[in-house]
Design an enzyme around this catalytic site. Structure first.
Site, PDB file in Angstrom:
ATOM      1  N   LYS A   1       0.932  -1.198   0.192  1.00  0.00           N
ATOM      2  CA  LYS A   1      -0.075  -0.004  -0.110  1.00  0.00           C
ATOM      3  C   LYS A   1       0.959   1.411  -0.062  1.00  0.00           C
ATOM      4  O   LYS A   1       1.897   1.320   0.715  1.00  0.00           O
ATOM      5  CB  LYS A   1      -1.061   0.010   1.449  1.00  0.00           C
ATOM      6  CG  LYS A   1      -2.030   1.159   1.300  1.00  0.00           C
ATOM      7  CD  LYS A   1      -2.939   0.824   2.380  1.00  0.00           C
ATOM      8  CE  LYS A   1      -3.776   1.906   2.669  1.00  0.00           C
ATOM      9  NZ  LYS A   1      -5.028   1.549   3.607  1.00  0.00           N
TER      10      LYS A   1
ATOM     11  N   SER B   1      -9.430   2.147   2.562  1.00  0.00           N
ATOM     12  CA  SER B   1      -8.686   3.119   1.898  1.00  0.00           C
ATOM     13  C   SER B   1      -7.563   2.149   1.051  1.00  0.00           C
ATOM     14  O   SER B   1      -6.664   2.477   0.323  1.00  0.00           O
ATOM     15  CB  SER B   1      -8.029   3.882   2.821  1.00  0.00           C
ATOM     16  OG  SER B   1      -7.050   3.034   3.791  1.00  0.00           O
TER      17      SER B   1
ATOM     18  N   SER C   1     -10.821  -0.200   6.314  1.00  0.00           N
ATOM     19  CA  SER C   1      -9.800  -0.054   4.996  1.00  0.00           C
ATOM     20  C   SER C   1      -9.289  -1.282   4.577  1.00  0.00           C
ATOM     21  O   SER C   1      -8.981  -1.343   3.509  1.00  0.00           O
ATOM     22  CB  SER C   1      -8.729   0.931   5.375  1.00  0.00           C
ATOM     23  OG  SER C   1      -9.222   2.195   5.468  1.00  0.00           O
TER      24      SER C   1
END
Length: 374
Positions: free
Chosen positions: A91, A166, A190
């Site tokens: 990420k 996210s 997320s």
């Protein structure tokens, strides 16, 4: 030429559609090489990523070097770990040494960390090969994956819709077969939200199960690192590598990660399951409730004892909002002071809310509604 391109794409899809567990087994048996595995995933990235924008920074050359090293080890009968030779993406909120990490913010558009986050460290230590970074909203804040640096990540099933957030870039990359494993973070959904949007698996571990480092608030249990993959078995494989105690995290769980490496099969006869349709009155989309209701019988068919239960979560939303604002101010307040014009409205609002919090308000957010001491 078109036929050749189509044949290559078909071959890449065949390889990339294997589970991570199958890929790891194939590598150990030398049915496939790490270089072949990497090239197949890079082909999928080249073919699909322009349409979904899931991988925002590619590390193809660096990955190729590590793939050749993995093949050399495996040809000698050695192993760099349970993930040796497997491609993985990180990420863009998670620091990676020598590889750009923007946090989805213009403030860090060209930032290159000099150290890996603990979760990256452990994945590399298990032999995984970093192929790139996955998109995230600004500072991982939000349930849609969009930022001013890279734009929006599209849903693999409908590009007109969001991939969630996210960890939306990770979920979309997995669904599109661009990587077999990806890491993510989760404060308020997320890991779980984008996984559900993209039909993959995202697990929010218990706080401390996967130690977080570096961290602005080492004792906080709200934001955690966790695994994402296309199957539960693959998530367990990844968790067997990234979990486990670390002295840099004061809340890390001491139980060894090897417990997740065993078989997942078990008997569910007599296991009690509490069934709640709205978690005691929280807002749940009727379509979600409809899907859940239709699958209640899955648990009963396995022998579980399913009982209706509605826990009282009165005040949960207010408590979460307070602690989220506190965490935003703690970790991002300095950027608000220096670069307020480079922060998005949502991030600024949370920081401002955090600065308005009082001690009693945080105490109310921390204290159970039915506290023993009054």
């Amino acid at each position: 030429m078109a036929s050749t391109h189509s044949t290559m794409a078909t071959a890449a899809l065949e390889i990339c559609s294997l589970t991570a567990t199958e890929m790891a087994s194939g590598l150990r048996a030398r049915h496939v090489s790490a270089v072949e595995l990497l090239e197949a995933h890079l082909a999928m990235i080249d073919l699909i990523n322009p349409r979904v924008n899931a991988i925002v920074t590619l590390a193809a050359e660096q990955a190729a070097v590590h793939a050749r090293l993995a093949d050399a080890r495996l040809s000698r009968g050695q192993s760099g770990g349970p993930l040796d030779g497997l491609p993985v993406a990180h990420k863009d909120y998670t620091p990676t040494a020598g590889l750009r990490t923007t946090f989805g913010s213009p403030i860090f558009a060209d930032f290159v960390p000099d150290q890996d986050a603990l979760v990256v460290e452990r994945l590399k230590g298990a032999g995984a090969i970093t192929v790139g970074k996955t998109n995230t909203p600004e500072f991982a804040a939000g349930s849609q994956t969009y930022n001013e640096v890279f734009g929006a990540t599209r849903n693999p099933y409908d590009p007109a819709k969001t991939s969630g957030g996210s960890s939306g870039g990770a979920a979309a990359a997995l669904a599109c077969r661009m990587v077999p494993l990806a890491d993510g973070t989760d404060m308020g959904g997320s890991l779980r939200n984008p996984a559900s949007f993209c039909n993959v698996v995202g697990l929010r571990p218990s706080p401390g199960r996967v130690p977080s480092w570096p961290a602005s608030s080492a004792w906080s249990p709200f934001s955690v690192d966790g695994p994402m993959a296309r199957t539960v078995e693959d998530v367990a494989l990844m968790l067997s590598v990234i979990a486990g105690e670390d002295d840099r995290s004061p809340i890390s769980i001491t139980e060894p990660a090897t417990r997740f490496a065993g078989p997942l099969q078990r008997r569910f006869a007599g296991v009690r399951v509490a069934w709640s349709r709205d978690l005691g009155g929280l807002p749940v989309d009727p379509e979600v409730t409809h899907v859940l209701d239709a699958h209640r019988e899955v648990f009963t068919s396995m022998g579980c004892v399913v009982e209706d239960a509605e826990p009282d979560f009165t005040g949960a939303d207010e408590a979460f909002r307070a602690w989220r604002a506190w965490q935003f101010e703690l970790s991002l307040g300095q950027h608000y002071d220096r670069h307020p014009d480079q922060l998005g409205e949502w991030v600024r609002w949370n920081i401002e809310q955090g600065r308005q919090l009082t001690g009693p308000e945080l105490g109310a957010a921390e204290r159970p509604r039915t506290a023993i001491y009054h």
